[in-house]
Scaffold this motif. Structure first.
Motif, mmCIF file in Angstrom:
data_model
loop_
_atom_site.group_PDB
_atom_site.id
_atom_site.type_symbol
_atom_site.label_atom_id
_atom_site.label_comp_id
_atom_site.label_asym_id
_atom_site.label_seq_id
_atom_site.Cartn_x
_atom_site.Cartn_y
_atom_site.Cartn_z
ATOM 1 N N VAL A 160 10.484 -14.802 -32.628
ATOM 2 C CA VAL A 160 10.628 -13.879 -33.769
ATOM 3 C C VAL A 160 9.837 -14.390 -34.959
ATOM 4 O O VAL A 160 9.101 -13.627 -35.618
ATOM 5 N N ARG A 161 9.946 -15.658 -35.276
ATOM 6 C CA ARG A 161 9.219 -16.236 -36.403
ATOM 7 C C ARG A 161 7.715 -16.091 -36.220
ATOM 8 O O ARG A 161 6.990 -15.737 -37.159
ATOM 9 N N ILE A 162 7.249 -16.350 -35.017
ATOM 10 C CA ILE A 162 5.807 -16.265 -34.753
ATOM 11 C C ILE A 162 5.331 -14.819 -34.829
ATOM 12 O O ILE A 162 4.285 -14.523 -35.427
ATOM 13 N N ALA A 163 6.099 -13.915 -34.253
ATOM 14 C CA ALA A 163 5.723 -12.494 -34.269
ATOM 15 C C ALA A 163 5.657 -11.958 -35.698
ATOM 16 O O ALA A 163 4.719 -11.228 -36.057
ATOM 17 N N LYS A 164 6.613 -12.296 -36.495
ATOM 18 C CA LYS A 164 6.603 -11.836 -37.894
ATOM 19 C C LYS A 164 5.442 -12.451 -38.665
ATOM 20 O O LYS A 164 4.832 -11.794 -39.516
ATOM 21 N N ALA A 165 5.107 -13.701 -38.368
ATOM 22 C CA ALA A 165 3.981 -14.350 -39.039
ATOM 23 C C ALA A 165 2.663 -13.671 -38.674
ATOM 24 O O ALA A 165 1.778 -13.513 -39.527
ATOM 25 N N ILE A 166 2.519 -13.261 -37.411
ATOM 26 C CA ILE A 166 1.305 -12.554 -36.986
ATOM 27 C C ILE A 166 1.187 -11.228 -37.721
ATOM 28 O O ILE A 166 0.116 -10.865 -38.233
ATOM 29 N N CYS A 167 2.292 -10.493 -37.810
ATOM 30 C CA CYS A 167 2.275 -9.194 -38.478
ATOM 31 C C CYS A 167 2.007 -9.340 -39.966
ATOM 32 O O CYS A 167 1.341 -8.489 -40.583
ATOM 33 N N ALA A 168 2.489 -10.413 -40.567
ATOM 34 C CA ALA A 168 2.219 -10.658 -41.992
ATOM 35 C C ALA A 168 0.744 -10.994 -42.198
ATOM 36 O O ALA A 168 0.106 -10.507 -43.145
ATOM 37 N N ALA A 169 0.183 -11.815 -41.317
ATOM 38 C CA ALA A 169 -1.215 -12.228 -41.452
ATOM 39 C C ALA A 169 -2.172 -11.056 -41.280
ATOM 40 O O ALA A 169 -3.190 -10.962 -41.981
ATOM 41 N N ARG A 170 -1.855 -10.142 -40.378
ATOM 42 C CA ARG A 170 -2.772 -9.027 -40.127
ATOM 43 C C ARG A 170 -2.773 -7.997 -41.254
ATOM 44 O O ARG A 170 -3.643 -7.125 -41.285
ATOM 45 N N GLU A 171 -1.833 -8.103 -42.192
ATOM 46 C CA GLU A 171 -1.863 -7.244 -43.373
ATOM 47 C C GLU A 171 -3.068 -7.570 -44.243
ATOM 48 O O GLU A 171 -3.593 -6.706 -44.942
ATOM 49 N N THR A 172 -3.504 -8.834 -44.204
ATOM 50 C CA THR A 172 -4.668 -9.261 -44.976
ATOM 51 C C THR A 172 -5.956 -9.004 -44.213
ATOM 52 O O THR A 172 -6.914 -8.453 -44.739
ATOM 53 N N LYS A 173 -5.974 -9.410 -42.931
ATOM 54 C CA LYS A 173 -7.131 -9.168 -42.065
ATOM 55 C C LYS A 173 -6.678 -9.210 -40.615
ATOM 56 O O LYS A 173 -5.696 -9.890 -40.293
ATOM 57 N N PRO A 174 -7.365 -8.500 -39.720
ATOM 58 C CA PRO A 174 -6.971 -8.525 -38.313
ATOM 59 C C PRO A 174 -7.059 -9.930 -37.726
ATOM 60 O O PRO A 174 -7.918 -10.725 -38.127
ATOM 61 N N VAL A 175 -6.159 -10.220 -36.808
ATOM 62 C CA VAL A 175 -6.206 -11.485 -36.084
ATOM 63 C C VAL A 175 -7.221 -11.303 -34.959
ATOM 64 O O VAL A 175 -6.980 -10.538 -34.023
ATOM 65 N N SER A 176 -8.349 -12.012 -35.039
ATOM 66 C CA SER A 176 -9.443 -11.720 -34.112
ATOM 67 C C SER A 176 -9.927 -12.901 -33.297
ATOM 68 O O SER A 176 -10.685 -12.703 -32.348
ATOM 69 N N THR A 177 -9.548 -14.133 -33.633
ATOM 70 C CA THR A 177 -10.035 -15.284 -32.875
ATOM 71 C C THR A 177 -8.871 -16.169 -32.418
ATOM 72 O O THR A 177 -7.763 -16.104 -32.951
ATOM 73 N N THR A 178 -9.163 -17.024 -31.457
ATOM 74 C CA THR A 178 -8.147 -17.932 -30.919
ATOM 75 C C THR A 178 -7.666 -18.920 -31.972
ATOM 76 O O THR A 178 -6.473 -19.216 -32.049
ATOM 77 N N PHE A 179 -8.593 -19.447 -32.792
ATOM 78 C CA PHE A 179 -8.187 -20.407 -33.823
ATOM 79 C C PHE A 179 -7.341 -19.746 -34.907
ATOM 80 O O PHE A 179 -6.416 -20.367 -35.440
ATOM 81 N N GLU A 180 -7.657 -18.496 -35.243
ATOM 82 C CA GLU A 180 -6.838 -17.783 -36.235
ATOM 83 C C GLU A 180 -5.406 -17.654 -35.732
ATOM 84 O O GLU A 180 -4.457 -17.923 -36.477
#
Length: 308
Positions: A160-180
Motif C-alpha cells: 500500500v505504501r509503495i502503491a500510494k508513493a507511485i501514484c503521488a510521484a506520477r502527479e508530477t511526471k510519469p514513472v518511465s524508467t527502472t531507476f525512477e
C-alpha cells in the motif's frame, strides 16, 4: 543473435525427460536453445523437437542456432498454445515437454528490456515485446490495483505504501524508467526493510508477472501440455518462486490423485483414477556447486510427472 541464458538444474532436467531417439519433444521456453540442444543430442534422425518462445529475441536465436536441422521446428508463440501448435503440425502427442518458467538471463541482463532494477532503462518488462508495459501499469492503475498486484504477485508487505508513493510521484511526471521506480520504492519503505535485500525486488517481480500474465500462462500451459503427452510421456517444469511452484505442485498432485471417496465407503463410487505419477516425491533443487556457479539458481525447483 546472442541470447545468453544459463539454464539451472540442467543435467537433472534433461535426465528427467528420458529422451528417446525417435520421440517427439517440446521445449516450451526455448530461450537461447541450451535445453533444446541437449535434447537434440539425444535424438536420432527420426526424432523431432518443437521449440516455442514468446520472446522474438529467443526465436531469432534458436532459428539461427538450429538452422538446417530438419528435426527442429521453431514457433513464435506463448507456451500455453502448445496444444494448438502440435495440432497445427499434425502431431498427436509428444513423449516429453519442458517448461523453464520465468525471466531469462538474457532478459535480465539486456538493460533496454527494463526487467532489472540494477540498470536504468525504460520500464518495459514485456517478454513478448508487445502489449502493455510495466510503465503503463504504474501510470494508469489506481493505488488499490497496484497494491493488489504487489501483494499478490510479490508478497510485498509494504504494498500500500509503495502503491500510494507511485501514484503521488506520477502527479508530477510519469514513472518511465527502472531507476525512477526503484527510487520511489526505496523512499516508500522503512529503512529496516532495506537490510534484508533490495527493496525493489518484490515489486519488480510482481509487475513482471502482471505484465506477462505469467501465472495465468502457467495454469493454461500445464493443462495444455498434459493433454499433449502420450502415455508414459513426461512433463518437466522448472520454477523460480513460490507462486509458480505452488501452481505446479498442486496441479501435478491433482493429476496424481486417485479415488476421492470418503474412507468409510466400502467401494469406490467416484470413479477417479490417477492420470499421472510423480517422478520425484520432492522437487529437485540446485546443488551447492550449482549455487556457487550460478547464484540465480538459488530458488529454482524442478518437478516432473509421468502420464499414465
Amino acid at each position: 543473435m546472442d541470447f545468453t541464458h544459463i539454464p539451472v538444474l540442467f543435467e537433472e532436467t534433461i535426465s528427467s525427460l528420458d529422451v528417446r531417439p525417435d520421440g517427439i519433444y517440446v521445449d516450451c521456453t526455448a530461450g537461447g536453445g541450451n535445453h533444446s540442444a541437449a535434447i537434440l543430442e539425444r535424438l536420432g534422425p527420426n526424432g523431432r523437437l518443437i521449440c516455442l518462445d514468446r520472446d522474438p529475441d529467443a526465436i531469432c536465436a534458436v532459428t539461427e542456432r538450429f538452422s538446417g536441422d530438419s528435426r527442429v521446428t521453431v514457433v513464435h508463440t506463448n507456451y500455453s498454445a502448445v496444444g494448438d501448435v502440435l495440432a497445427g503440425l499434425g502431431i498427436g502427442s509428444a513423449e516429453g515437454i519442458l517448461m523453464d518458467i520465468g525471466v531469462s538471463s538474457h532478459q535480465l541482463d539486456t538493460a533496454e528490456r527494463g526487467f532489472s532494477f540494477h540498470q536504468d532503462a525504460p520500464l518495459d518488462m514485456r517478454m513478448s515485446q508487445d502489449g502493455v508495459t510495466a510503465a503503463d501499469l504504474c501510470n494508469h492503475m489506481t493505488w488499490q490495483q497496484l497494491a493488489e498486484i504487489f501483494s499478490k504477485y510479490g508478497e510485498e508487505k509494504f504494498s500500500v505504501r509503495i502503491a500510494k508513493a507511485i501514484c503521488a510521484a506520477r502527479e508530477t511526471k510519469p514513472v518511465s524508467t527502472t531507476f525512477e521506480l526503484a527510487d520511489i520504492i526505496s523512499g516508500a519503505v522503512p529503512a529496516a526493510a532495506k537490510r534484508s535485500g533490495h527493496p525493489s525486488r518484490r515489486v519488480f517481480q510482481a509487475l513482471r508477472i502482471a505484465v506477462n500474465d505469467e501465472l495465468g500462462e502457467l495454469e493454461r500451459g500445464l493443462a495444455s501440455a498434459f493433454e499433449c503427452l502420450s502415455p508414459g510421456g513426461r512433463l518437466s517444469v522448472i520454477t523460480f518462486h513460490s507462486l509458480e511452484d505452488r501452481i505446479v505442485k498442486q496441479t501435478m498432485a491433482k493429476w496424481c490423485e486417485g479415488c476421492t471417496c470418503p474412507p468409510e465407503f466400502p467401494v469406490c463410487v467416484c470413479g477417479n483414477r490417477p492420470k499421472a505419477r510423480l517422478l520425484f516425491k520432492k522437487p529437485v533443487v540446485p546443488s551447492e556447486e550449482e549455487l556457487e556457479r550460478n547464484p540465480r539458481s538459488r530458488s529454482s525447483k524442478l518437478r516432473t510427472c509421468v502420464k499414465l
